[in-house]
Design a protein around this motif. Structure first.
Motif, short mmCIF file in Angstrom:
data_model
loop_
_atom_site.label_atom_id
_atom_site.label_comp_id
_atom_site.label_asym_id
_atom_site.label_seq_id
_atom_site.Cartn_x
_atom_site.Cartn_y
_atom_site.Cartn_z
N LEU A 24 0.83 -1.21 0.00
CA LEU A 24 0.00 0.00 0.00
C LEU A 24 0.86 1.25 0.00
O LEU A 24 0.52 2.25 -0.66
N GLY A 25 1.97 1.21 0.74
CA GLY A 25 2.87 2.35 0.76
C GLY A 25 3.43 2.65 -0.63
O GLY A 25 3.51 3.82 -1.04
N LEU A 29 2.67 5.99 -2.67
CA LEU A 29 3.85 6.77 -3.02
C LEU A 29 3.88 7.04 -4.52
O LEU A 29 4.14 8.17 -4.96
N THR A 30 3.58 6.01 -5.30
CA THR A 30 3.53 6.17 -6.75
C THR A 30 2.47 7.20 -7.15
O THR A 30 2.71 8.07 -8.00
N SER A 31 1.30 7.09 -6.53
CA SER A 31 0.22 8.03 -6.87
C SER A 31 0.59 9.46 -6.48
O SER A 31 0.28 10.41 -7.20
N VAL A 48 -4.19 4.11 -7.88
CA VAL A 48 -4.67 3.75 -6.54
C VAL A 48 -5.75 2.68 -6.64
O VAL A 48 -5.77 1.71 -5.88
N HIS A 49 -6.64 2.84 -7.60
CA HIS A 49 -7.76 1.92 -7.78
C HIS A 49 -7.27 0.50 -8.03
O HIS A 49 -7.71 -0.46 -7.39
N MET A 91 -5.75 13.15 -4.09
CA MET A 91 -5.44 12.58 -5.40
C MET A 91 -6.59 11.73 -5.95
O MET A 91 -6.64 11.44 -7.14
N LEU A 92 -7.52 11.33 -5.06
CA LEU A 92 -8.65 10.52 -5.49
C LEU A 92 -9.86 11.36 -5.87
O LEU A 92 -10.82 10.84 -6.44
#
Length: 229
Positions: A24-25, A29-31, A48-49, A91-92
């Motif tokens: 998840l990290g 982090l990527t997002s 994220v999805h 970001m979502l």
């Protein structure tokens, strides 16, 4: 002996939790990096999805206990609901629309693990992966290559995106069956109708409710059809 067993169980649980949190990290982090680089908000959202949907696959592989999956699901559902109100996860919510889709997504995973994780975890994984990968690819392919557009209840979709949803869902379902028992010809009798219904629900469910309808129906229908076949 019981003390040694307790220590071993605690160590195993710590490793399981650590593996999931590490994944998840990396996803978030990527997002966040993509968000800061001003990448397409839809791409950030789908990273994220798709990434969070893979958590259930990892949890299945690691044999994470039911109680922990339910606890995590309830926690993330609460975070998603709170984010809808106070923007915890910007970001979502940066794609020009405001729905309860993220909350529905977390809620659907919570329902799946509550009902299926103890005895039929593969169907919970199917539901989550069809939603995460299928919907994710539908959005990305539809936005990049979608030229044949249709609109339903304000939702703009493309036939190219819907086909990507169908094809990805089909691959996901057959992949899970391959892990559980090896792909059999009869599995196509399950995977094809489930993928088709998932594509229809993704296209026509209003206001982010596809994040609830797609995983629940995919898991339930897979279970029912597989039982008959």
């Amino acid at each position: 002996m019981p003390i040694t067993s307790d220590i071993s169980q605690t160590t195993t649980l710590a490793i399981q939790i650590g593996a999931v949190l590490t994944w998840l990290g990396l996803v978030f982090l990527t997002s966040e990096i993509l968000h800061r680089l001003k990448q397409d908000p839809e791409l950030v959202r789908k990273v994220v999805h798709i990434g969070t949907g893979n958590v259930l696959l990892i949890s299945w592989w690691l044999h994470i206990p039911t109680w922990l999956c339910i606890t995590a699901g309830v926690t993330f559902s609460a975070i998603a609901l709170a984010s809808h109100r106070i923007n915890i996860l910007p970001m979502l919510d940066d794609v020009g629309r405001k729905t309860y889709g993220v909350f529905y997504y977390a809620l659907s995973i919570t329902i799946l693990v509550t009902l299926l994780w103890e005895n039929y975890p593969q169907y919970a994984v199917i539901g989550a992966m069809v939603m995460s990968w299928g919907d994710g690819m539908a959005a990305l392919i539809g936005k990049r290559f979608g030229t044949h557009i249709f609109v339903h209840l304000g939702n703009k979709r493309s036939y190219e995106g819907s086909f990507a949803m169908f094809a990805t869902s089909l691959i996901v379902i057959l992949g899970i069956f391959g892990i559980t028992h090896g792909i059999q010809p009869r599995d196509l009798g399950v995977a094809i109708p489930v993928a088709a219904i998932a594509a229809l629900l993704e296209a026509y469910s209003p206001g982010g409710t596809d994040n609830l309808s797609v995983p629940l129906s995919s898991a339930a229908l897979s279970y029912v059809l597989q039982s008959f076949l």
